[in-house]
Design an enzyme around this catalytic site. Structure first.
Site, short mmCIF file in Angstrom:
data_model
loop_
_atom_site.label_atom_id
_atom_site.label_comp_id
_atom_site.label_asym_id
_atom_site.label_seq_id
_atom_site.Cartn_x
_atom_site.Cartn_y
_atom_site.Cartn_z
CG PHE A 163 -1.67 -1.16 1.40
CD1 PHE A 163 -2.01 -2.05 0.40
CD2 PHE A 163 -1.50 -1.61 2.96
CE1 PHE A 163 -2.96 -3.15 0.38
CE2 PHE A 163 -2.02 -3.43 3.08
CZ PHE A 163 -2.91 -3.95 2.02
CB CYS A 164 2.47 3.88 -1.56
SG CYS A 164 2.29 3.27 -2.82
CB ALA A 165 1.90 3.12 3.74
#
Length: 453
Positions: A375-377
Site C-alpha cells: 500500500f505504498c507504506a
C-alpha cells in the site's frame, strides 16, 4: 474488451451516487455481477454530481488567466471561484494560500522544495510514501511507529526537544492511515510541534473524503490532499496553508503563469519578477477541469453533511470488522488497537493464504475489487506484519502456510458512494473463501495474480 451496464433503472442505497455503480463484470465461474468497488483508499470513483458538473462546464472550456474572450474569462472565474470553495471547505485562515497541484505527492514535494535553509523534518515511519519520501534535501528524522496516540505525541515532543541545532523544523503527519484507517491525534501533534517552534503539515489524503477538515481548528500550518481520493479523479491536488514559506521559495516550476514580468538585461541575461500569490507555484496552463471537479466534490460532501456521512460509514466499518472477527483465520492490522477511531479503511491477512491470491479470488469469483500488497507504506505494513524488511511483498510471493507470517496484506476501503450490498457481499465472500477455498487456481502473470485457465 467490452463494457456493459446494468439496467438504467437499477437503484442502490448510497447517500452520494458514484459513477460505475451499475458496471457489470464477468466472473470466472460464469455470468456477470455488478462490480463492488472497495478500493476507495487507492482512488475513489467520481461522484455523479462531479461528473455532471464537469460535463456541463466542458462546452465552455477556455484558457485560464490568458485570454480576453468570453470563455477564457468564464474559465478564469470558475478556476478562482474553485479556489475559494476549497479554502472554505478546509476552513482556511484569511492569509492562507490554496495552491493547486497534481496530487498529494505533488503537494508535499512542492512544500519540500520550499523549506527554509537548515530545516529539519520529523516524520513517523507509518506515513504513506507520499509524505515519507519527499524530504530528500532536508535533514530527516524518522520516528518509530507509536502504539497509542499518546505515545505518538510523546515521541514527537522528545524528538523536537532534542533536535540540534534548534532551528526551523517541520512535522509531517497523516490524518488517517491509508493502511489501518486509524485517526491520528492531529490537534495534539500540532500543539506539540508549535510548542517546540516547529510547523506541521497534514497529509489529509485519507482524511478529507471521510471527515470534515478545519485548518484553523486543527491549528496545522498546511494541508495536502488529492482530488482522486475525494471523488474527483481528474488529476488535481491541493496544498493549502501558510503563505510565507511558499512566497519566499523559488517557484516549484519555472514558466508562464508563475512570472509577473520577464525582461532582457543588457548583458543578454533575463530578469524575472515572480508572483507572490499561489500562482507562483502554478506555472503552465492549469488543470481547470480537475480543479473544478475538486470544488464540486467539496460542495457535494458539505451539502450532504459530514455528520450523516460519518455515521453511515461507521456503520459499514462496524459491519466489516464484526464480519472479519467471526473468521478465526483473519487478523486485522492495527497500530492503536480495536477501539481506535477509524475511517473506512481496513487491512488484514488470512492464515494460509497469499494475500494477492485472496484478493484475486475476491475479484474473479465475486466481482469485488480490493487492494493487496504493501500500500505504498512499506515500513508501516512490514512493522504490522512483523516481516523481514527484505521481503518483496509482491504477488508472486510463496504461499503462506497456516500460522506463518504473510508477506503482504489485503485492504478493503469504502466511503460515501459504497452501497450496503457491496459490504455485505465482501463479508460473505471472505467467509466463503476461508471455509471452502478458492473455486479456481491462480498464478502470477506479469506481476499480477490471475485465474489459471
Amino acid at each position: 474488451m467490452s463494457v456493459s451496464t446494468a439496467a438504467a433503472d437499477q437503484t442502490v442505497c448510497t447517500p452520494l451516487p458514484v459513477l460505475g455503480r451499475d458496471v457489470l463484470v464477468p466472473l470466472v465461474t460464469g455470468g456477470e455481477v455488478a462490480y463492488a468497488a472497495l478500493d476507495y483508499a487507492a482512488s475513489a470513483p467520481a461522484l455523479q454530481r462531479v461528473w455532471d458538473d464537469v460535463a456541463a462546464y466542458a462546452p465552455y472550456y477556455g484558457s485560464v488567466h490568458r485570454g480576453a474572450g468570453y470563455l477564457s474569462q468564464l474559465s478564469t472565474d470558475l478556476f478562482e471561484n474553485s479556489r475559494a470553495t476549497v479554502a472554505e471547505f478546509l476552513g482556511c485562515r484569511d492569509d492562507d494560500q490554496v495552491v493547486f497541484t497534481r496530487s498529494t505527492t505533488d503537494s508535499l514535494n512542492l512544500l519540500a522544495a520550499a523549506l527554509p535553509a537548515d530545516c529539519q523534518v520529523f516524520v513517523f515511519e507509518t506515513e504513506h510514501h507520499a509524505s515519507l519520501l519527499p524530504w530528500r534535501d532536508a535533514r530527516v528524522n524518522f520516528l518509530n511507529a507509536p502504539r497509542t496516540p499518546a505515545q505518538a505525541v510523546e515521541t514527537l515532543e522528545r524528538a523536537l526537544a532534542a533536535r540540534d541545532p534548534y532551528g526551523p523544523a517541520l512535522v509531517c503527519v497523516t490524518g488517517a492511515s491509508n493502511v489501518t484507517g486509524e485517526l491520528w491525534p492531529v490537534r495534539e501533534l500540532a500543539a506539540a510541534a508549535h510548542a517546540h517552534g516547529a510547523r506541521i503539515v497534514l497529509d489529509a489524503a485519507q482524511l478529507a473524503p471521510h471527515h470534515p477538515l478545519d485548518i484553523a481548528e486543527l491549528d496545522v500550518d498546511w494541508v495536502a490532499f488529492s482530488g482522486h481520493k475525494l471523488y474527483a479523479p481528474f488529476g488535481s491536488g491541493v496544498l493549502a496553508g501558510r503563505a510565507d514559506w511558499l512566497r519566499s521559495a523559488e517557484p516549484y516550476l519555472a514558466g508562464g503563469g508563475a512570472s509577473r514580468k520577464v525582461s532582457r538585461r543588457g548583458d543578454g541575461g533575463v530578469d524575472v519578477e515572480w508572483h507572490t500569490t499561489a500562482a507562483r507555484h502554478e506555472a503552465g496552463s492549469p488543470n481547470v477541469i480537475g480543479v473544478y471537479a475538486i470544488a464540486s466534490a467539496c460542495k457535494a460532501l458539505t451539502e450532504a453533511g459530514f455528520d450523516s456521512l460519518v455515521e453511515r460509514e461507521q456503520r459499514l466499518v462496524a459491519k466489516v470488522r464484526e464480519g472479519l472477527a467471526e473468521v478465526d483465520a483473519v487478523r486485522v492490522l492495527s497500530l492503536f488497537g480495536d477501539d481506535a477511531p477509524r475511517v473506512g479503511v481496513i487491512s488484514f491477512v488470512v492464515d494460509g493464504w497469499n494475500s494477492s491470491h485472496f484478493a484475486a479470488a475476491l475479484s474473479a469469483e465475486y466481482g469485488i475489487g480490493v487492494r493487496d500488497g504493501l500500500f505504498c507504506a512499506h515500513p508501516l505494513v512490514r512493522t504490522l506484519l512483523a516481516s523481514d524488511p527484505q521481503d518483496p511483498g509482491e504477488c508472486g510471493a510463496p504461499e503462506a502456510e497456516p500460522g506463518e507470517r504473510s508477506l503482504n496484506a489485503i485492504r478493503v476501503s469504502f466511503g460515501a458512494g459504497t452501497p450496503d450490498e457491496h459490504v455485505e457481499r465482501f463479508v460473505g465472500a471472505v467467509k466463503e473463501l476461508v471455509k471452502d477455498g478458492a473455486k479456481w487456481n491462480y498464478r502470477t502473470e506479469e506481476g499480477r495474480c490471475v485465474p489459471a485457465v
